[in-house]
Design an enzyme around this catalytic site. Structure first.
Site, PDB file in Angstrom:
ATOM      1  N   HIS A  74       0.845  -1.196   0.000  1.00 34.71           N
ATOM      2  CA  HIS A  74       0.000   0.000   0.000  1.00 34.71           C
ATOM      3  C   HIS A  74       0.880   1.245   0.000  1.00 34.71           C
ATOM      4  CE1 HIS A  74      -4.031  -1.800   1.604  1.00 34.71           C
ATOM      5  NE2 HIS A  74      -3.544  -2.443   0.559  1.00 34.71           N
ATOM      6  N   TYR A 203      -9.186   5.289   7.816  1.00 38.89           N
ATOM      7  CA  TYR A 203      -9.316   5.645   9.231  1.00 38.89           C
ATOM      8  C   TYR A 203     -10.328   6.775   9.334  1.00 38.89           C
ATOM      9  CZ  TYR A 203      -4.978   3.007  10.054  1.00 38.89           C
ATOM     10  OH  TYR A 203      -4.031   2.020  10.138  1.00 38.89           O
ATOM     11  N   PRO A 295      -3.989  -0.123  18.749  1.00 33.87           N
ATOM     12  CA  PRO A 295      -3.769  -0.578  17.369  1.00 33.87           C
ATOM     13  C   PRO A 295      -3.958   0.501  16.310  1.00 33.87           C
ATOM     14  CG  PRO A 295      -5.897  -1.333  18.176  1.00 33.87           C
ATOM     15  CD  PRO A 295      -5.198  -0.709  19.340  1.00 33.87           C
ATOM     16  N   LYS A 299       1.292  -0.271  15.066  1.00 28.09           N
ATOM     17  CA  LYS A 299       2.675  -0.318  15.523  1.00 28.09           C
ATOM     18  C   LYS A 299       3.039  -1.556  16.333  1.00 28.09           C
ATOM     19  CE  LYS A 299       3.887   3.344  13.580  1.00 28.09           C
ATOM     20  NZ  LYS A 299       4.247   2.965  12.227  1.00 28.09           N
ATOM     21  N   TYR A 387       3.818   6.724  10.175  1.00 27.39           N
ATOM     22  CA  TYR A 387       3.004   5.556   9.823  1.00 27.39           C
ATOM     23  C   TYR A 387       3.848   4.468   9.155  1.00 27.39           C
ATOM     24  CZ  TYR A 387      -1.118   2.900   8.431  1.00 27.39           C
ATOM     25  OH  TYR A 387      -2.071   1.909   8.289  1.00 27.39           O
TER      26      TYR A 387
END
Length: 415
Positions: A74, A203, A295, A299, A387
């Site tokens: 991704h 998200y 979560p 990580k 990220y």
């Protein structure tokens, strides 16, 4: 029964198995002890987003073939505010870095397979595991298996046995310090054999609460919604979950969402936790034995892999070069990276979730910050860098900074 090894590894999750395999590649002997059965370990549903650094460690361990065949790379993620989507270009903002979607269950399966193929010392259903003489030069581990008592002499012990394992409690209470934040909500997760509603993760911050659209493959989807900790699974039939996901993720995602029967549902609480130090004598902690992150920032597994990479390199330096500098600096360096990941996970959780005590001002601050991220390439770059995973160089600088602060000067190591 008595045997000797160089490193005794407690826990056969991804952290313990990856450490064992990295040591094997370097010619260092180890044994892995796991209190659960193989079927239980392989069946655990966990995270599925791997940082590039984690992928590189799996390549180095020789267990990345299936990942490269079946994993989904991704180059971005999507954020949503009350259903309105915008994209963060991870690849473009980080100089070509990306993440790979490949379930932790699959990582664990691959690692177990390679261990069993080479006849590695991997013991499932090991009970009554106890660590001894950790402060001396000859530590050992005892356990029960197959109706027999076992004794393992070793040079070092790696505690990779999770939050509820025996490793962290083996550090004396007067030395160990713990830091924890418990969040006032949980994630209700649903796994279904339906295609994902988007090519990338979404998200979503919604007035009803957080939602996440994720995936395990092109035909298996993983979704989450924020719920109070008082909620019961029986009050959430599949149809109610799909309806709430459609609302929170917004009309664009809902139009592409395929509903289907769940194959797994669960409610998981969220918390942040760190234990210091991550070394005591000849015991080294790694993964959930030392830290837990919510979560939201993906990580947990990646931070465990980072620990293992640092620890493997330190042990290799000891055995190949007769140098203990990296072992002595392991805790401080690992903790510097841990706290950076904790910071990002806490910030991302605070940005995307509805808190019970949130007033109108706090809600407007969330909206303003999401608006700033959407409008600012620099703000997007900060999010993207965190990220995809901070470079290991940050660990060294963070370690130096912590050691320079009086309150942290003596906390990096013990023993």
């Amino acid at each position: 029964m008595r045997r000797r090894t160089q490193v005794a590894i407690i826990g056969a999750g991804p952290a313990g198995l990856l450490l064992s395999q990295l040591l094997h590649v370097a010619g260092i002997d180890s044994i892995v002890l796991e209190r659960r059965s193989q079927s239980y370990v392989e069946g655990r549903i966990r995270a599925g987003v791997l940082e590039q650094g984690t992928v590189e460690l799996l390549e180095r361990a020789g267990v990345a073939d299936r990942l490269h065949r079946d994993g989904l790379q991704h180059h971005g993620i999507r954020l949503a505010l009350d259903g309105e989507l915008f994209r963060i270009d991870l690849h473009g903002l980080t100089g070509g870095r990306a993440v790979t979607v490949y379930g932790q269950t699959e990582v664990t399966h691959d690692l177990i397979q390679v261990h069993q193929a080479r006849g590695a010392a991997l013991v499932f259903e090991a009970s009554d595991v106890a660590l001894h003489d950790l402060e001396g030069k000859a530590p050992f581990v005892t356990y029960q298996a197959d109706g027999e008592s076992h004794h393992v002499d070793c040079d070092y012990v790696a505690g990779c046995d999770g939050y509820h394992g025996v490793s962290r409690p083996s550090i004396p209470a007067g030395i160990l310090r713990s830091f924890e934040k418990v969040y006032p909500f949980g994630w209700l997760g649903i796994l279904a054999d339906v295609p994902p509603c988007d090519d990338e993760l979404i998200y979503s911050n919604h007035r009803n609460g957080f939602a996440l659209a994720s995936m395990r493959s092109l035909t298996r989807s993983r979704y989450y919604i924020q719920v109070p900790l008082t909620e019961k699974l029986e009050d959430w039939p599949d149809t109610r979950i799909w309806d709430e996901l459609s609302l929170r993720l917004g009309p664009e995602a809902a139009a592409r969402m395929t509903h289907g029967p769940s194959i797994e549902k669960s409610i998981a609480p969220l918390r942040s936790f760190v234990a210091e130090p991550m070394r005591h004598g000849r015991l080294f902690l790694a993964g959930d034995a030392a830290h837990i992150v919510p979560p939201t920032g993906a990580k947990g597994l990646n931070l465990a892999a980072s620990d293992v990479g640092l620890l493997a390199d330190a042990l290799i330096s000891h055995y190949r070069e007769n140098s203990d500098a990296a072992l002595e600096g392991y805790s401080a360096r690992a903790l510097a990276r841990v706290w950076m990941a904790e910071r990002f996970s806490w910030w991302f959780t605070s940005l995307t979730h509805r808190f019970p005590d949130m007033d109108d001002f706090a809600r407007h601050m969330q909206v303003a910050e999401l608006g700033y991220i959407r409008a600012s390439r620099q703000a997007q770059a900060v999010l993207a860098e965190n990220y995809v995973g901070l470079p290991l160089a940050y660990s060294a600088r963070g370690s130096e900074a912590r050691q320079g602060m009086p309150e942290f000067a003596n906390m990096g190591e013990a023993g």
